[in-house]
Design a protein around this motif. Structure first.
Motif, PDB file in Angstrom:
ATOM      1  N   THR A 115      54.038  42.458  31.231  1.00 53.22           N
ATOM      2  CA  THR A 115      54.541  42.357  29.857  1.00 53.22           C
ATOM      3  C   THR A 115      53.474  41.814  28.913  1.00 53.22           C
ATOM      4  O   THR A 115      53.259  42.352  27.822  1.00 53.22           O
ATOM      5  N   ASP A 116      52.802  40.738  29.333  1.00 55.75           N
ATOM      6  CA  ASP A 116      51.753  40.149  28.488  1.00 55.75           C
ATOM      7  C   ASP A 116      50.587  41.116  28.297  1.00 55.75           C
ATOM      8  O   ASP A 116      50.017  41.196  27.201  1.00 55.75           O
ATOM      9  N   PHE A 122      48.942  46.855  23.133  1.00 58.33           N
ATOM     10  CA  PHE A 122      49.627  47.628  22.088  1.00 58.33           C
ATOM     11  C   PHE A 122      50.131  46.761  20.928  1.00 58.33           C
ATOM     12  O   PHE A 122      50.865  47.247  20.062  1.00 58.33           O
ATOM     13  N   ASP A 123      49.720  45.483  20.941  1.00 59.15           N
ATOM     14  CA  ASP A 123      50.059  44.572  19.847  1.00 59.15           C
ATOM     15  C   ASP A 123      51.570  44.517  19.611  1.00 59.15           C
ATOM     16  O   ASP A 123      52.056  44.630  18.477  1.00 59.15           O
ATOM     17  N   THR A 124      52.317  44.358  20.689  1.00 57.51           N
ATOM     18  CA  THR A 124      53.778  44.228  20.617  1.00 57.51           C
ATOM     19  C   THR A 124      54.173  42.803  20.979  1.00 57.51           C
ATOM     20  O   THR A 124      53.321  41.955  21.281  1.00 57.51           O
ATOM     21  N   ASP A 125      55.458  42.543  20.980  1.00 53.60           N
ATOM     22  CA  ASP A 125      55.934  41.184  21.275  1.00 53.60           C
ATOM     23  C   ASP A 125      57.177  41.232  22.159  1.00 53.60           C
ATOM     24  O   ASP A 125      58.177  40.582  21.884  1.00 53.60           O
ATOM     25  N   TYR A 126      57.106  42.025  23.204  1.00 53.45           N
ATOM     26  CA  TYR A 126      58.239  42.116  24.114  1.00 53.45           C
ATOM     27  C   TYR A 126      58.376  40.827  24.933  1.00 53.45           C
ATOM     28  O   TYR A 126      57.388  40.192  25.284  1.00 53.45           O
ATOM     29  N   LYS A 127      59.623  40.462  25.237  1.00 52.76           N
ATOM     30  CA  LYS A 127      59.914  39.291  26.062  1.00 52.76           C
ATOM     31  C   LYS A 127      60.484  39.736  27.398  1.00 52.76           C
ATOM     32  O   LYS A 127      61.156  40.771  27.490  1.00 52.76           O
ATOM     33  N   VAL A 128      60.230  38.945  28.411  1.00 56.27           N
ATOM     34  CA  VAL A 128      60.774  39.237  29.737  1.00 56.27           C
ATOM     35  C   VAL A 128      62.273  38.966  29.732  1.00 56.27           C
ATOM     36  O   VAL A 128      62.730  37.930  29.236  1.00 56.27           O
ATOM     37  N   TYR A 353      39.128  45.364  28.020  1.00 52.80           N
ATOM     38  CA  TYR A 353      39.864  45.122  26.776  1.00 52.80           C
ATOM     39  C   TYR A 353      40.376  43.673  26.723  1.00 52.80           C
ATOM     40  O   TYR A 353      40.331  43.034  25.661  1.00 52.80           O
ATOM     41  N   ALA A 354      40.856  43.165  27.883  1.00 51.64           N
ATOM     42  CA  ALA A 354      41.338  41.781  27.921  1.00 51.64           C
ATOM     43  C   ALA A 354      40.220  40.799  27.588  1.00 51.64           C
ATOM     44  O   ALA A 354      40.453  39.753  26.975  1.00 51.64           O
ATOM     45  N   ALA A 355      38.968  41.154  27.981  1.00 51.71           N
ATOM     46  CA  ALA A 355      37.842  40.255  27.747  1.00 51.71           C
ATOM     47  C   ALA A 355      37.333  40.328  26.308  1.00 51.71           C
ATOM     48  O   ALA A 355      37.003  39.310  25.700  1.00 51.71           O
ATOM     49  N   PHE A 356      37.277  41.554  25.723  1.00 47.95           N
ATOM     50  CA  PHE A 356      36.639  41.736  24.419  1.00 47.95           C
ATOM     51  C   PHE A 356      37.610  42.092  23.295  1.00 47.95           C
ATOM     52  O   PHE A 356      37.222  42.069  22.116  1.00 47.95           O
ATOM     53  N   ARG A 357      38.841  42.469  23.666  1.00 51.74           N
ATOM     54  CA  ARG A 357      39.831  42.875  22.658  1.00 51.74           C
ATOM     55  C   ARG A 357      39.271  43.972  21.738  1.00 51.74           C
ATOM     56  O   ARG A 357      39.433  43.944  20.521  1.00 51.74           O
ATOM     57  N   ASN A 358      38.585  44.934  22.356  1.00 52.21           N
ATOM     58  CA  ASN A 358      37.943  46.001  21.600  1.00 52.21           C
ATOM     59  C   ASN A 358      38.118  47.312  22.347  1.00 52.21           C
ATOM     60  O   ASN A 358      37.612  47.481  23.458  1.00 52.21           O
TER      61      ASN A 358
END
Length: 553
Positions: A115-116, A122-128, A353-358
């Motif tokens: 989820t995270d 995708f810049d969303t905010d879903y919760k478990v 992507y997790a490391a550079f957010r690019n």
């Protein structure tokens, strides 16, 4: 009587832990009953299955339902796989077994991770949301379970791998299914190793279920020695140094010098070894007292001379499981597979992507891998190198993810994979590879130990921010001037650490001699040693008990 009642009833605040007196009272009671009925094979299996379920219920409460579901599911699927005459149907059934088991594991262990990761990409905010708890509450028409969180059941990673290996081994025609669900349930849930291993193969354990149990004097001595050794490892070499030094440093690394952080990291290498190998030593000893042999899970791992050697010595049951059920099926050192290529592309994209957010950098990374993959089509030699190394890295990445649902565990697994691949090529040019001189061995062991220790910051660090603080302190604030003051302030901790490493690095002959002396000693001597060990452990015992580290996996 009230204490005995509490021991045999469920309490979230008082689970049965090997280092607590309540567990040994529990074991004494069930062992007394076991001594009266162990000669009857059917009754023995049923009794130990029931006791194992009670033990797990004491540890995990209603999560016992997940264990029973896994047991029933794989028992009947195993029978169906064996009876099927169609290869396609066999493959379908074993696939169903693997998907159900891994699906259950992923639901409870990786829901937050997936989820995270999805939210980050995708810049969303879903919760478990715990749909299983929601359905259970609806069925019972009562709010038994919370729906806004998913709790990891203790030991699910261990018994899930055991049941998967059972179905796969039947599919491979390496094993016949058990006729009795009681026997199978006993194999899956055997309480000494249920919550933290070692991971037991059905082919190793099943033949023991119906054998005649005879516990010799030597077995009793060996079992007692393993239990006492495990308690010392856990309570002295693990818990004491953790509570009195390491936990303080790792909680707020920025408040301590780089030197102190590094010493805490060396302490953690001893702690995690003492904690996990201590648990398995006790588990092996308890099983031996009951007449069963569990596989060896550790073989002096800090004597390893390279990273690959380390993983043949550390958590042996997991390493061999990953080799037999993951590394070899995806191609091993022979070739690649569609799974290999898809996995490495997906993980590279997500990791970068997790490391550079690019997105651009992530896409460039997988483009480079794709280009390399195309080049291998024109060179069988390059293809073999590429495929073998990719399969090693995938195995270690998944091994890292097995340990924890976080990118820091993925990084840890990846670094160990790189260490294994690097040594494959280094040994071909190393002028010292064939040397057996003592100084060469010390050099190899030392380098390997340093690599394993420093990669463990990704295992122990509370978060990537804490890990960054560790590196910052090491790079900018070693504070060598106060190093002696730190050593003196925590002198008892460092003395225990030194003692722990010395005993670990003792020659095998010396360790065997100590064990044999204990085994062959008089029962009075054994009892005296047990009392001394109990006193030492009691002196280091804290009011807030320290759960075994691998309970969280």
């Amino acid at each position: 009587m009230n204490r005995l009642k509490n021991i045999f009833s469920f309490s979230e605040d008082f689970p049965l832990i090997f280092t607590q007196a309540d567990f040994w009272i529990f074991f004494a009671v069930i062992y007394f009953v076991y001594a009266l009925l162990y000669k009857n094979k059917h009754v023995r299996s049923a009794y130990l299955f029931a006791i194992s379920l009670l033990f797990y219920y004491k540890t995990s409460g209603f999560f016992i339902g997940i264990l029973l579901f896994s047991t029933i599911n794989d028992f009947f699927l195993g029978k169906a796989i064996y009876k099927s005459t169609s290869d396609i149907k066999k493959k379908l059934l074993v696939t169903i077994s693997v998907v159900i088991n891994l699906g259950t594991l992923c639901y409870f262990k990786y829901a937050y991770f997936f989820t995270d990761s999805y939210n980050a990409i995708f810049d969303t905010d879903y919760k478990v949301f715990n749909y299983l708890a929601h359905w259970s509450n609806s069925w019972a028409q009562m709010d038994y379970f919370t729906v806004d969180s998913i709790i990891l059941p203790v030991g699910i990673s261990f018994y899930t791998f055991q049941t998967i290996s059972y179905s796969v081994d039947i599919y491979r025609k390496q094993l016949k299914p058990l006729d009795s669900i009681i026997d199978f349930g006993f194999f899956v849930s055997f309480f000494p190793q249920l919550v933290a291993g070692p991971i037991v193969r059905a082919s190793d354990f099943v033949p023991q279920i119906r054998k005649k149990i005879e516990i010799s004097r030597e077995q009793f001595g060996s079992a007692s020695f393993m239990i006492l050794k495990g308690l010392i490892k856990k309570m002295l070499f693990a818990d004491y140094i953790a509570m009195n030094f390491m936990d303080r440093v790792f909680d707020i690394p920025e408040m301590f010098s780089g030197f102190t952080n590094i010493m805490a990291l060396f302490g953690y290498s001893l702690q995690i070894y003492g904690d996990f190998s201590g648990y398995t030593d006790i588990a092996i000893g308890l099983a031996l007292l009951l007449g069963y042999q569990l596989p060896k899970n550790f073989n002096s791992p800090y004597k390893a001379i390279h990273c690959g050697d380390f993983w043949k010595r550390w958590h042996i049951s997991l390493s061999s499981w990953l080799k037999d059920y993951l590394y070899i099926p995806i191609g091993g050192n022979r070739n690649g597979s569609l799974f290999s290529y898809i996995f490495v592309m997906a993980f590279t994209f997500l990791g970068v992507y997790a490391a550079f957010r690019n997105y651009a950098i992530a896409l460039l990374s997988i483009s480079l891998i794709g280009a390399l993959l195309i080049i291998t089509l024109f060179s069988s030699k390059l293809a073999k190198h590429f495929n073998t190394n990719v399969n090693i890295l995938i195995t270690m990445l998944i091994g890292g993810l097995w340990h924890g649902a976080s990118w820091k565990f993925v990084v840890w697994g990846g670094l160990n994979g790189i260490g294994i691949v690097f040594y494959k090529y280094w040994r071909k040019i190393s002028p010292y590879e064939s040397s057996t001189a003592w100084y060469t061995m010390i050099w190899k062991i030392g380098i390997t130990f340093l690599f394993i220790t420093f990669t463990r910051i990704y295992f122990r660090g509370n978060s990537m921010e804490h890990i960054a603080q560790f590196y910052h302190q090491v790079m900018t604030n070693m504070d060598w001037g106060n190093a002696l003051a730190v050593l003196w302030e925590y002198r008892m901790v460092f003395f225990i650490m030194l003692l722990g490493y010395i005993t670990h690095w003792l020659p095998y002959a010396a360790k065997d001699k100590i064990e044999n002396l204990f085994i062959n000693s008089h029962i009075v001597v054994k009892g005296g040693i047990a009392v001394i060990v109990g006193i030492i452990c009691y002196q280091t015992y804290a009011a807030d008990f320290q759960p075994f580290i691998y309970f969280q996996f």
